[in-house]
Structures are given as structure tokens and as C-alpha cells.
Design a protein around this motif. Structure first.
Motif, PDB file in Angstrom:
ATOM      1  N   PHE A   1     -53.790 -86.878 -53.076  1.00 25.39           N
ATOM      2  CA  PHE A   1     -54.898 -86.107 -52.506  1.00 25.39           C
ATOM      3  C   PHE A   1     -55.892 -85.689 -53.578  1.00 25.39           C
ATOM      4  O   PHE A   1     -57.087 -85.557 -53.315  1.00 25.39           O
ATOM      5  CB  PHE A   1     -54.363 -84.874 -51.764  1.00 25.39           C
ATOM      6  N   LEU A   2     -55.395 -85.498 -54.799  1.00 25.47           N
ATOM      7  CA  LEU A   2     -56.274 -85.134 -55.908  1.00 25.47           C
ATOM      8  C   LEU A   2     -57.321 -86.206 -56.155  1.00 25.47           C
ATOM      9  O   LEU A   2     -58.449 -85.911 -56.555  1.00 25.47           O
ATOM     10  CB  LEU A   2     -55.434 -84.910 -57.172  1.00 25.47           C
ATOM     11  N   LYS A   3     -56.972 -87.449 -55.896  1.00 26.01           N
ATOM     12  CA  LYS A   3     -57.927 -88.550 -56.064  1.00 26.01           C
ATOM     13  C   LYS A   3     -58.723 -88.808 -54.790  1.00 26.01           C
ATOM     14  O   LYS A   3     -59.933 -89.010 -54.823  1.00 26.01           O
ATOM     15  CB  LYS A   3     -57.208 -89.837 -56.471  1.00 26.01           C
ATOM     16  N   VAL A   4     -58.033 -88.785 -53.656  1.00 24.62           N
ATOM     17  CA  VAL A   4     -58.630 -89.239 -52.404  1.00 24.62           C
ATOM     18  C   VAL A   4     -59.766 -88.332 -51.932  1.00 24.62           C
ATOM     19  O   VAL A   4     -60.822 -88.811 -51.508  1.00 24.62           O
ATOM     20  CB  VAL A   4     -57.540 -89.351 -51.311  1.00 24.62           C
ATOM     21  N   VAL A   5     -59.580 -87.014 -51.992  1.00 26.67           N
ATOM     22  CA  VAL A   5     -60.577 -86.099 -51.418  1.00 26.67           C
ATOM     23  C   VAL A   5     -61.898 -86.127 -52.186  1.00 26.67           C
ATOM     24  O   VAL A   5     -62.969 -86.352 -51.593  1.00 26.67           O
ATOM     25  CB  VAL A   5     -60.003 -84.664 -51.333  1.00 26.67           C
ATOM     26  N   PRO A   6     -61.915 -85.939 -53.519  1.00 26.03           N
ATOM     27  CA  PRO A   6     -63.203 -86.018 -54.237  1.00 26.03           C
ATOM     28  C   PRO A   6     -63.842 -87.408 -54.142  1.00 26.03           C
ATOM     29  O   PRO A   6     -65.070 -87.522 -54.060  1.00 26.03           O
ATOM     30  CB  PRO A   6     -62.818 -85.684 -55.686  1.00 26.03           C
ATOM     31  N   GLU A   7     -63.000 -88.426 -54.152  1.00 26.23           N
ATOM     32  CA  GLU A   7     -63.529 -89.789 -54.062  1.00 26.23           C
ATOM     33  C   GLU A   7     -64.195 -90.027 -52.719  1.00 26.23           C
ATOM     34  O   GLU A   7     -65.222 -90.711 -52.636  1.00 26.23           O
ATOM     35  CB  GLU A   7     -62.398 -90.782 -54.283  1.00 26.23           C
ATOM     36  N   ALA A   8     -63.629 -89.454 -51.651  1.00 28.72           N
ATOM     37  CA  ALA A   8     -64.217 -89.611 -50.309  1.00 28.72           C
ATOM     38  C   ALA A   8     -65.599 -88.970 -50.251  1.00 28.72           C
ATOM     39  O   ALA A   8     -66.525 -89.505 -49.616  1.00 28.72           O
ATOM     40  CB  ALA A   8     -63.296 -89.009 -49.259  1.00 28.72           C
ATOM     41  N   LEU A   9     -65.740 -87.819 -50.905  1.00 28.64           N
ATOM     42  CA  LEU A   9     -67.059 -87.171 -50.949  1.00 28.64           C
ATOM     43  C   LEU A   9     -68.065 -88.073 -51.652  1.00 28.64           C
ATOM     44  O   LEU A   9     -69.203 -88.232 -51.194  1.00 28.64           O
ATOM     45  CB  LEU A   9     -66.953 -85.822 -51.673  1.00 28.64           C
ATOM     46  N   PHE A  10     -67.648 -88.638 -52.771  1.00 28.19           N
ATOM     47  CA  PHE A  10     -68.527 -89.534 -53.521  1.00 28.19           C
ATOM     48  C   PHE A  10     -68.900 -90.765 -52.691  1.00 28.19           C
ATOM     49  O   PHE A  10     -70.064 -91.149 -52.612  1.00 28.19           O
ATOM     50  CB  PHE A  10     -67.839 -89.934 -54.821  1.00 28.19           C
ATOM     51  N   LEU A  11     -67.902 -91.377 -52.055  1.00 28.98           N
ATOM     52  CA  LEU A  11     -68.164 -92.584 -51.272  1.00 28.98           C
ATOM     53  C   LEU A  11     -69.017 -92.310 -50.034  1.00 28.98           C
ATOM     54  O   LEU A  11     -69.641 -93.217 -49.496  1.00 28.98           O
ATOM     55  CB  LEU A  11     -66.842 -93.233 -50.848  1.00 28.98           C
ATOM     56  N   SER A  12     -69.056 -91.046 -49.604  1.00 26.55           N
ATOM     57  CA  SER A  12     -69.887 -90.713 -48.436  1.00 26.55           C
ATOM     58  C   SER A  12     -71.370 -90.880 -48.738  1.00 26.55           C
ATOM     59  O   SER A  12     -72.202 -90.851 -47.820  1.00 26.55           O
ATOM     60  CB  SER A  12     -69.608 -89.276 -47.986  1.00 26.55           C
ATOM     61  N   SER A  13     -71.716 -91.087 -50.009  1.00 27.60           N
ATOM     62  CA  SER A  13     -73.118 -91.329 -50.367  1.00 27.60           C
ATOM     63  C   SER A  13     -73.642 -92.621 -49.771  1.00 27.60           C
ATOM     64  O   SER A  13     -74.841 -92.900 -49.835  1.00 27.60           O
ATOM     65  CB  SER A  13     -73.280 -91.360 -51.893  1.00 27.60           C
ATOM     66  N   VAL A  14     -72.756 -93.415 -49.172  1.00 31.44           N
ATOM     67  CA  VAL A  14     -73.170 -94.624 -48.466  1.00 31.44           C
ATOM     68  C   VAL A  14     -74.184 -94.284 -47.371  1.00 31.44           C
ATOM     69  O   VAL A  14     -74.968 -95.141 -46.951  1.00 31.44           O
ATOM     70  CB  VAL A  14     -71.941 -95.355 -47.878  1.00 31.44           C
ATOM     71  N   ARG A  15     -74.194 -93.021 -46.943  1.00 27.50           N
ATOM     72  CA  ARG A  15     -75.128 -92.606 -45.887  1.00 27.50           C
ATOM     73  C   ARG A  15     -76.585 -92.688 -46.329  1.00 27.50           C
ATOM     74  O   ARG A  15     -77.490 -92.733 -45.499  1.00 27.50           O
ATOM     75  CB  ARG A  15     -74.792 -91.178 -45.435  1.00 27.50           C
ATOM     76  N   PHE A  16     -76.814 -92.673 -47.635  1.00 29.78           N
ATOM     77  CA  PHE A  16     -78.192 -92.848 -48.124  1.00 29.78           C
ATOM     78  C   PHE A  16     -78.718 -94.229 -47.758  1.00 29.78           C
ATOM     79  O   PHE A  16     -79.909 -94.413 -47.500  1.00 29.78           O
ATOM     80  CB  PHE A  16     -78.230 -92.671 -49.649  1.00 29.78           C
TER      81      PHE A  16
END
Length: 374
Positions: free
Chosen positions: A316-331
């Protein structure tokens, strides 16, 4: 072991949060009348066997809102064996574009074909600003307008701009999922590269959408020093320009500046492309990009070990922050279906990074454009 994995993944989590926050708070470029630029532009398009896409690209360039008197288009054909030359010639007969077709002569196979093509294009280019894209790309009507306004800022010597894989309009559900996975993965590379430039520590960019001053290319001796590496016509040049012009490398964050390219149709073509990209990092002269590559490799290897040990807190330490970063796909895309694919991408991504990280250490040939390259 658990302590080491915890430190690595904690650093990676902080890294992802930093990328996400910088990208989120970074306002897109908005040109103003006072940064108008009348510089002449040369658009370079190295191609090899692009009969399927080259017409669409030329049509997109013909539709640019920038005055046609302000730019030229040079198509640099690297020994195409398909109908690409005929398509370009036919288009040239019925367009107002300042279009020039250049057939490159047979070359030394030990040299990079694309770098050779771009170098020849720059030799013949009349523009003060060189803009590069690929034969399988297309873009909106304001693409060149955004670039020319961005270069209205005198501190801009080299500009990287957004690239995104085009969405599948038809095909099977599996094809659409495969494209969506590539869109998210590629978005992570583009955004991390953009943020690194924003923080004045550039590590990556895409040759499908870069621009630079011709004088800068000449000042750093172009691709001299890495012509033996088939890939890297974009990143090696960016690193050289950064070394010569410490404050000259910038990123054009603008939706009007997005270039769209093709997702890979098969796993085989994906494998060959990523091997080509991964082959560059061992040839970097700068220390920072090498350290970053090793950090990303170590973080994903640590995640794989955390999976093996079923260490859920570390996962979870990797998955949660990484998911926030990958959500930049919305741009790049408003499709909510891409966000649904995030967990799947996060599971397979570490295995992909480790695989290609290890394969890059082997100086083996790979296939690209029906050629064996190193």
C-alpha cells in the motif's frame, strides 16, 4: 530485508507524491500578445514505411492555425519500401504547405538511422526553430502556434511537449484494454519527464514532440558522441543542451501542444520498442538520469519482493501514492475507463520495469522498422 524494502518504497512513495503535486499545481502555458514570435519554423519528420499514417499527419500540418508562410515541412525518408514516397509526392501537388521530400541515401548501418535523418534535415532546414515529430503522429490545429509562442520567451532553447497514445475507436474489448494500459504507462513516463524538466533536472522526453533552436543544435555538435546508439535522438540531445545552456530546457504544458501517436498493436512490438528505449540509459553521460533509472528499477524490484513476502503495508505504501501520480492521465484523456485500469497497470508495471531494466544491460540487437539495431 524488510527494513531495506521499507526505506526504498518509502522514498518511492515520496517521489510519486512529489511528481503528482508538482504536475497538479503546475499551471498550463498561456501565451500572451507580448510573447508573440515571428521566428520561422522547420518541422522535421523522419519516416520509414509510414504509408498508413503519413497522409493524416500531413493533413494535420496543412490545417495548422499558424500562417503557412511561417513554417516549412521536411519529410526525411529513410529508405521506405512501401508507398510513403508516393503518398507524400501526391499530397505535395495539391497543398499550400511549404513541403519538401528528402530521400536519404543508403548509410552506414552502424549509425543511428533517425539521428542521421534529423541531422540531414537540419542541414537543409531554413528555420530558426526546429520542431520534430514522427510519421505516425497527428496533432490539433494550434500545435505549431503554441510552440512558436513558447519560443517567444528568450530563455527557451529546448522544449519538450506532451505525447499521448491515441484511443482505440474500434476493435475488440481486449484491444481497447491493451491500448488503455499503454496510455496509462506512457502517461507516467511523459509526466515524470515533464516534472523533471520543471525541476531543472531533465531526464527524459519524447522525440515525437520536441523543439529546439537550430543554433543550439549546432553549438552542442548535434548528436556527435552518441551516433552509435540507435535510440536517444531526443534525450541525449536534451542532456547536451542542458549542459551547454543550464536554464535553456523547458516543458510546454499545454493541451493544444499534445501530439497523438499510435499505441503498439502487439506484445511483440511493445517489447521491441521498450527494449529500444531501455537501451539508452546505460549510455547516459550525466549521473542524475542514471541514478533515477536505477532508483525506479530498485523500487519496482522491492515491490515485487513485497508481493512475494505478502507484506501488505509495503504494498500500500507504493500503490496509493503511485495511483495519485498515475491519475494525471486525466490531463490527456477524460475517459474514466482509464482510471479503472490503474490497479492492473500497477500490478504488471514492476515486472515490466525489471524485465527491461535487466535486458538493457545486454547489448543485443532488437528489431525496429524491419531493421536490426543496437
Amino acid at each position: 530485508m524488510s527494513f531495506i524494502l521499507s526505506i526504498i518504497l518509502l522514498l518511492y512513495a515520496l517521489f510519486c507524491l512529489m511528481l503528482w503535486l508538482v504536475w497538479l499545481l503546475w499551471k498550463p502555458f498561456a501565451h500572451k500578445p507580448d510573447n508573440a514570435n515571428e521566428a520561422f519554423i522547420s518541422v522535421l519528420i523522419p519516416i520509414r514505411n509510414e504509408e498508413q499514417y503519413i497522409l493524416r499527419l500531413l493533413q494535420a500540418l496543412a490545417a495548422q492555425s499558424l500562417a503557412k508562410e511561417q513554417f516549412e515541412v521536411l519529410v526525411l525518408d529513410d529508405e521506405s519500401t512501401d508507398r510513403s514516397p508516393e503518398i507524400v509526392a501526391q499530397f505535395a501537388k495539391n497543398t499550400e504547405l511549404n513541403l519538401k521530400y528528402i530521400a536519404l541515401k543508403e548509410q552506414d548501418r552502424s549509425l543511428s538511422p533517425k539521428k542521421r535523418a534529423i541531422s540531414e534535415g537540419i542541414n537543409q532546414a531554413r528555420g530558426e526553430i526546429i520542431v520534430c515529430t514522427d510519421g505516425d503522429c497527428h496533432m490539433g490545429k494550434n500545435w505549431l502556434r503554441e510552440i512558436v509562442h513558447f519560443f517567444g520567451k528568450p530563455q527557451v532553447v529546448f522544449a519538450s511537449a506532451p505525447v499521448f497514445f491515441e484511443a482505440q475507436q474500434d476493435g475488440t474489448i481486449l484491444n481497447k484494454i491493451w491500448t488503455g494500459i499503454q496510455q496509462i504507462e506512457f502517461c507516467s513516463l511523459i509526466v515524470s519527464g515533464a516534472v523533471s524538466i520543471r525541476l531543472q533536472s531533465p531526464n527524459m522526453c519524447s522525440g515525437a514532440n520536441i523543439a529546439y533552436r537550430k543554433s543550439a543544435f549546432i553549438a552542442v555538435d548535434g548528436f556527435e558522441g552518441n551516433l552509435h546508439v540507435a535510440s536517444g535522438d531526443d534525450e541525449f540531445l536534451m542532456h547536451k543542451i542542458k549542459a551547454h545552456y543550464p536554464n535553456g530546457v523547458h516543458y510546454l504544458k499545454s493541451k493544444d501542444a499534445i501530439v497523438y501517436t499510435q499505441a503498439l498493436a502487439t506484445l511483440g512490438s511493445f517489447y521491441q520498442q521498450r527494449r529500444r528505449w531501455a537501451s539508452k540509459w546505460t549510455s547516459y553521460e550525466q549521473v542524475a538520469p542514471k541514478l533515477l533509472a536505477m532508483f525506479i528499477f530498485s523500487s519496482n524490484l522491492a515491490f515485487m519482493l513485497a508481493i512475494a513476502f505478502l507484506n501488505w503495508p509495503l504494498l500500500f505504501l507504493k500503490v496509493v501514492p503511485e495511483a495519485l501520480f498515475l491519475s494525471s492521465v486525466r490531463f490527456f484523456s477524460r475517459k474514466k475507463s482509464l482510471l479503472v485500469l490503474l490497479p492492473f497497470v500497477q500490478i504488471i508495471y514492476p515486472f515490466y520495469v525489471v524485465l527491461f531494466g535487466l535486458s538493457s544491460l545486454q547489448k543485443k540487437e532488437y528489431i525496429w522498422k524491419n531493421r536490426k539495431l543496437k
